[in-house]
Motif scaffolding. Sequence first.
Motif, PDB file in Angstrom:
ATOM      1  N   ASP A  50       8.790 -30.095  51.444  1.00  0.00           N
ATOM      2  CA  ASP A  50       7.346 -29.856  51.460  1.00  0.00           C
ATOM      3  C   ASP A  50       6.886 -29.333  52.817  1.00  0.00           C
ATOM      4  O   ASP A  50       5.971 -28.503  52.902  1.00  0.00           O
ATOM      5  CB  ASP A  50       6.586 -31.149  51.146  1.00  0.00           C
ATOM      6  N   ALA A  51       7.507 -29.825  53.898  1.00  0.00           N
ATOM      7  CA  ALA A  51       7.057 -29.466  55.249  1.00  0.00           C
ATOM      8  C   ALA A  51       7.153 -27.964  55.525  1.00  0.00           C
ATOM      9  O   ALA A  51       6.171 -27.359  55.990  1.00  0.00           O
ATOM     10  CB  ALA A  51       7.836 -30.258  56.290  1.00  0.00           C
ATOM     11  N   PRO A  52       8.290 -27.305  55.273  1.00  0.00           N
ATOM     12  CA  PRO A  52       8.328 -25.857  55.538  1.00  0.00           C
ATOM     13  C   PRO A  52       7.403 -25.052  54.634  1.00  0.00           C
ATOM     14  O   PRO A  52       6.851 -24.024  55.058  1.00  0.00           O
ATOM     15  CB  PRO A  52       9.804 -25.492  55.313  1.00  0.00           C
ATOM     16  N   ARG A  53       7.197 -25.510  53.409  1.00  0.00           N
ATOM     17  CA  ARG A  53       6.302 -24.781  52.511  1.00  0.00           C
ATOM     18  C   ARG A  53       4.848 -24.930  52.945  1.00  0.00           C
ATOM     19  O   ARG A  53       4.058 -23.986  52.831  1.00  0.00           O
ATOM     20  CB  ARG A  53       6.512 -25.267  51.066  1.00  0.00           C
ATOM     21  N   GLU A  54       4.502 -26.108  53.410  1.00  0.00           N
ATOM     22  CA  GLU A  54       3.162 -26.300  53.942  1.00  0.00           C
ATOM     23  C   GLU A  54       2.968 -25.452  55.193  1.00  0.00           C
ATOM     24  O   GLU A  54       1.903 -24.863  55.407  1.00  0.00           O
ATOM     25  CB  GLU A  54       2.919 -27.779  54.248  1.00  0.00           C
ATOM     26  N   MET A  55       4.000 -25.385  56.026  1.00  0.00           N
ATOM     27  CA  MET A  55       3.918 -24.547  57.223  1.00  0.00           C
ATOM     28  C   MET A  55       3.693 -23.090  56.852  1.00  0.00           C
ATOM     29  O   MET A  55       2.833 -22.403  57.426  1.00  0.00           O
ATOM     30  CB  MET A  55       5.191 -24.693  58.050  1.00  0.00           C
ATOM     31  N   ALA A  56       4.453 -22.591  55.885  1.00  0.00           N
ATOM     32  CA  ALA A  56       4.312 -21.199  55.455  1.00  0.00           C
ATOM     33  C   ALA A  56       2.920 -20.943  54.873  1.00  0.00           C
ATOM     34  O   ALA A  56       2.309 -19.894  55.126  1.00  0.00           O
ATOM     35  CB  ALA A  56       5.394 -20.863  54.434  1.00  0.00           C
ATOM     36  N   ARG A  57       2.420 -21.906  54.104  1.00  0.00           N
ATOM     37  CA  ARG A  57       1.080 -21.748  53.514  1.00  0.00           C
ATOM     38  C   ARG A  57       0.015 -21.683  54.600  1.00  0.00           C
ATOM     39  O   ARG A  57      -0.887 -20.830  54.567  1.00  0.00           O
ATOM     40  CB  ARG A  57       0.787 -22.916  52.570  1.00  0.00           C
ATOM     41  N   LEU A  58       0.112 -22.587  55.568  1.00  0.00           N
ATOM     42  CA  LEU A  58      -0.864 -22.604  56.655  1.00  0.00           C
ATOM     43  C   LEU A  58      -0.816 -21.320  57.478  1.00  0.00           C
ATOM     44  O   LEU A  58      -1.851 -20.760  57.847  1.00  0.00           O
ATOM     45  CB  LEU A  58      -0.602 -23.806  57.570  1.00  0.00           C
ATOM     46  N   ALA A  59       0.400 -20.854  57.761  1.00  0.00           N
ATOM     47  CA  ALA A  59       0.543 -19.637  58.563  1.00  0.00           C
ATOM     48  C   ALA A  59      -0.091 -18.444  57.865  1.00  0.00           C
ATOM     49  O   ALA A  59      -0.785 -17.630  58.491  1.00  0.00           O
ATOM     50  CB  ALA A  59       2.023 -19.372  58.840  1.00  0.00           C
ATOM     51  N   GLU A  60       0.131 -18.335  56.565  1.00  0.00           N
ATOM     52  CA  GLU A  60      -0.438 -17.215  55.827  1.00  0.00           C
ATOM     53  C   GLU A  60      -1.959 -17.326  55.756  1.00  0.00           C
ATOM     54  O   GLU A  60      -2.679 -16.330  55.938  1.00  0.00           O
ATOM     55  CB  GLU A  60       0.150 -17.150  54.416  1.00  0.00           C
ATOM     56  N   GLU A  61      -2.449 -18.534  55.527  1.00  0.00           N
ATOM     57  CA  GLU A  61      -3.892 -18.719  55.402  1.00  0.00           C
ATOM     58  C   GLU A  61      -4.602 -18.479  56.730  1.00  0.00           C
ATOM     59  O   GLU A  61      -5.628 -17.793  56.788  1.00  0.00           O
ATOM     60  CB  GLU A  61      -4.183 -20.132  54.894  1.00  0.00           C
ATOM     61  N   MET A  62      -4.062 -19.031  57.812  1.00  0.00           N
ATOM     62  CA  MET A  62      -4.711 -18.886  59.114  1.00  0.00           C
ATOM     63  C   MET A  62      -4.648 -17.452  59.634  1.00  0.00           C
ATOM     64  O   MET A  62      -5.498 -17.036  60.426  1.00  0.00           O
ATOM     65  CB  MET A  62      -4.091 -19.852  60.120  1.00  0.00           C
ATOM     66  N   SER A  63      -3.639 -16.709  59.209  1.00  0.00           N
ATOM     67  CA  SER A  63      -3.497 -15.320  59.661  1.00  0.00           C
ATOM     68  C   SER A  63      -4.161 -14.333  58.717  1.00  0.00           C
ATOM     69  O   SER A  63      -4.023 -13.125  58.895  1.00  0.00           O
ATOM     70  CB  SER A  63      -2.011 -14.972  59.804  1.00  0.00           C
ATOM     71  N   ASP A  64      -4.858 -14.836  57.706  1.00  0.00           N
ATOM     72  CA  ASP A  64      -5.491 -13.986  56.702  1.00  0.00           C
ATOM     73  C   ASP A  64      -4.467 -13.067  56.038  1.00  0.00           C
ATOM     74  O   ASP A  64      -4.727 -11.898  55.783  1.00  0.00           O
ATOM     75  CB  ASP A  64      -6.613 -13.170  57.337  1.00  0.00           C
ATOM     76  N   GLY A  65      -3.287 -13.630  55.791  1.00  0.00           N
ATOM     77  CA  GLY A  65      -2.252 -12.899  55.072  1.00  0.00           C
ATOM     78  C   GLY A  65      -1.358 -12.024  55.928  1.00  0.00           C
ATOM     79  O   GLY A  65      -0.433 -11.390  55.402  1.00  0.00           O
ATOM     80  N   ARG A  66      -1.579 -11.991  57.245  1.00  0.00           N
ATOM     81  CA  ARG A  66      -0.775 -11.117  58.115  1.00  0.00           C
ATOM     82  C   ARG A  66       0.585 -11.704  58.437  1.00  0.00           C
ATOM     83  O   ARG A  66       1.492 -10.986  58.864  1.00  0.00           O
ATOM     84  CB  ARG A  66      -1.532 -10.828  59.408  1.00  0.00           C
ATOM     85  N   LEU A  67       0.758 -13.010  58.266  1.00  0.00           N
ATOM     86  CA  LEU A  67       2.044 -13.656  58.531  1.00  0.00           C
ATOM     87  C   LEU A  67       2.512 -14.315  57.238  1.00  0.00           C
ATOM     88  O   LEU A  67       1.901 -15.261  56.752  1.00  0.00           O
ATOM     89  CB  LEU A  67       1.903 -14.698  59.643  1.00  0.00           C
ATOM     90  N   GLN A  68       3.607 -13.807  56.685  1.00  0.00           N
ATOM     91  CA  GLN A  68       4.121 -14.302  55.417  1.00  0.00           C
ATOM     92  C   GLN A  68       5.564 -14.744  55.598  1.00  0.00           C
ATOM     93  O   GLN A  68       6.378 -14.014  56.173  1.00  0.00           O
ATOM     94  CB  GLN A  68       4.007 -13.216  54.345  1.00  0.00           C
ATOM     95  N   ILE A  69       5.857 -15.930  55.100  1.00  0.00           N
ATOM     96  CA  ILE A  69       7.181 -16.540  55.294  1.00  0.00           C
ATOM     97  C   ILE A  69       7.774 -16.890  53.938  1.00  0.00           C
ATOM     98  O   ILE A  69       7.158 -17.609  53.146  1.00  0.00           O
ATOM     99  CB  ILE A  69       7.065 -17.810  56.165  1.00  0.00           C
ATOM    100  N   THR A  70       8.954 -16.369  53.674  1.00  0.00           N
ATOM    101  CA  THR A  70       9.682 -16.735  52.463  1.00  0.00           C
ATOM    102  C   THR A  70      10.788 -17.726  52.832  1.00  0.00           C
ATOM    103  O   THR A  70      11.347 -17.662  53.935  1.00  0.00           O
ATOM    104  CB  THR A  70      10.296 -15.505  51.782  1.00  0.00           C
ATOM    105  N   ILE A  71      11.099 -18.626  51.910  1.00  0.00           N
ATOM    106  CA  ILE A  71      12.038 -19.715  52.194  1.00  0.00           C
ATOM    107  C   ILE A  71      13.201 -19.669  51.225  1.00  0.00           C
ATOM    108  O   ILE A  71      12.998 -19.648  50.005  1.00  0.00           O
ATOM    109  CB  ILE A  71      11.325 -21.086  52.106  1.00  0.00           C
ATOM    110  N   ASP A  72      14.410 -19.664  51.758  1.00  0.00           N
ATOM    111  CA  ASP A  72      15.618 -19.773  50.947  1.00  0.00           C
ATOM    112  C   ASP A  72      16.188 -21.172  51.092  1.00  0.00           C
ATOM    113  O   ASP A  72      16.465 -21.636  52.211  1.00  0.00           O
ATOM    114  CB  ASP A  72      16.678 -18.754  51.390  1.00  0.00           C
ATOM    115  N   SER A  73      16.354 -21.864  49.969  1.00  0.00           N
ATOM    116  CA  SER A  73      16.911 -23.219  49.982  1.00  0.00           C
ATOM    117  C   SER A  73      18.429 -23.163  50.027  1.00  0.00           C
ATOM    118  O   SER A  73      19.050 -22.107  49.852  1.00  0.00           O
ATOM    119  CB  SER A  73      16.447 -23.967  48.736  1.00  0.00           C
ATOM    120  N   ALA A  74      19.036 -24.330  50.231  1.00  0.00           N
ATOM    121  CA  ALA A  74      20.492 -24.398  50.393  1.00  0.00           C
ATOM    122  C   ALA A  74      21.230 -23.920  49.155  1.00  0.00           C
ATOM    123  O   ALA A  74      22.308 -23.327  49.255  1.00  0.00           O
ATOM    124  CB  ALA A  74      20.911 -25.821  50.739  1.00  0.00           C
ATOM    125  N   ASN A  75      20.663 -24.168  47.986  1.00  0.00           N
ATOM    126  CA  ASN A  75      21.350 -23.740  46.773  1.00  0.00           C
ATOM    127  C   ASN A  75      21.314 -22.224  46.593  1.00  0.00           C
ATOM    128  O   ASN A  75      22.022 -21.687  45.746  1.00  0.00           O
ATOM    129  CB  ASN A  75      20.787 -24.438  45.528  1.00  0.00           C
TER     130      ASN A  75
END
Length: 363
Positions: A50-75
């Motif tokens: 949950d922590a990295p996904r919340e971080m990615a959501r916050l980054a995108e929201e605070m940057s008005d969409g200019r910073l977008q982070i995709t996450i690859d899990s171990a599987n």
Amino acid sequence: MTLQKLSKLVAVATLTVSTFAASYSVAADGKVYRLKMAETWNANFPIFGDAPREMARLAEEMSDGRLQITIDSANKHKAPFGVFDMVRSGQYDLGHSASYYWKGKVPNTLYFTTMPFGMTTPEQYGWFYYGGGQALSDKVYSPFGLRSFPGGNTGNQMGGWFQKEINSVDDLQGLKMRIPGFAGEVLAKLGASPTNIPSGELFTALERRTIDALEWVGPSLDLRMGFHKIAPYYYTGWHEPATELQFLVNERSFKRLPADLQTILRSAMKLSAYDMYIQSYHESAENWATMKKEFPNIEVKTFPDDVMKAMYKANEELLAEKAAADPLAKEILDSQAEYMAKARVWTNISDRAYLDSLDNLAD
């Protein structure tokens, strides 16, 4: 107002407007910066994931969409303990993992997750953000083109699930236990056989007796893993009083971001890390109540005094060995010890005294 003062005010106002205009121009350039993150955890893993996904959501929201982070899990990336190398090489810009997983590559990384008999979570956060911890972390990681930031804390972890009771130090001889970090070295010194296993393989390893015991986190995550079905003895903690995960950042990727997005990224990491601590605390409280009600056969144990004293002694000896062998290790350990000595006085005066007073009232 004199002409000289008026001229100064106009100059200051002009500079302020110019600075704002330049900042707005950067913020409004419309360019989208996309970063990739690798996490040690499998997809949909609760709390840790949950922590990295919340971080990615916050980054995108605070940057008005200019910073977008995709996450690859171990599987997906298939390398839960390969995050360090993948972020270092630039294959990924970011990672979410735990610093002590890299002790085989860079021994001094292990001190930034947690230490046996060490600081509590508030003490550890105080040390990292205000007591010199960040600067020491940079010393360790910068030679590899990396930076590490707090990535979420579990709080005090339980001492683990055991298939047999631990009644003496002799019971540690040959004990095969999943336990990472410095605590694994402590138990090895006392005759145990520590190992590290990815989260997705823990239940099977315990069920098949590949290991005799394991520690994972605490009620917040342990209960859903089902360990209580095959290991009924649940011991209280000593080894990880404040376990901090990490956001691992490729320095080149970070420097390519505009200054405002660097600030947004760091702010998103800091906020999501603290939120994970609160979430972990809440889930532990909820699951402890569930455990006591629905699984009364779980036997909560505390390690005997002689075992605790032996582990403490082994820990102190290992700390002395590490400090003597490496000047940077000594600098980190001295910094932690000095800060803990100072902070613990306040912890005792505030939290401990308050809780003790409540216990006395109950009596």
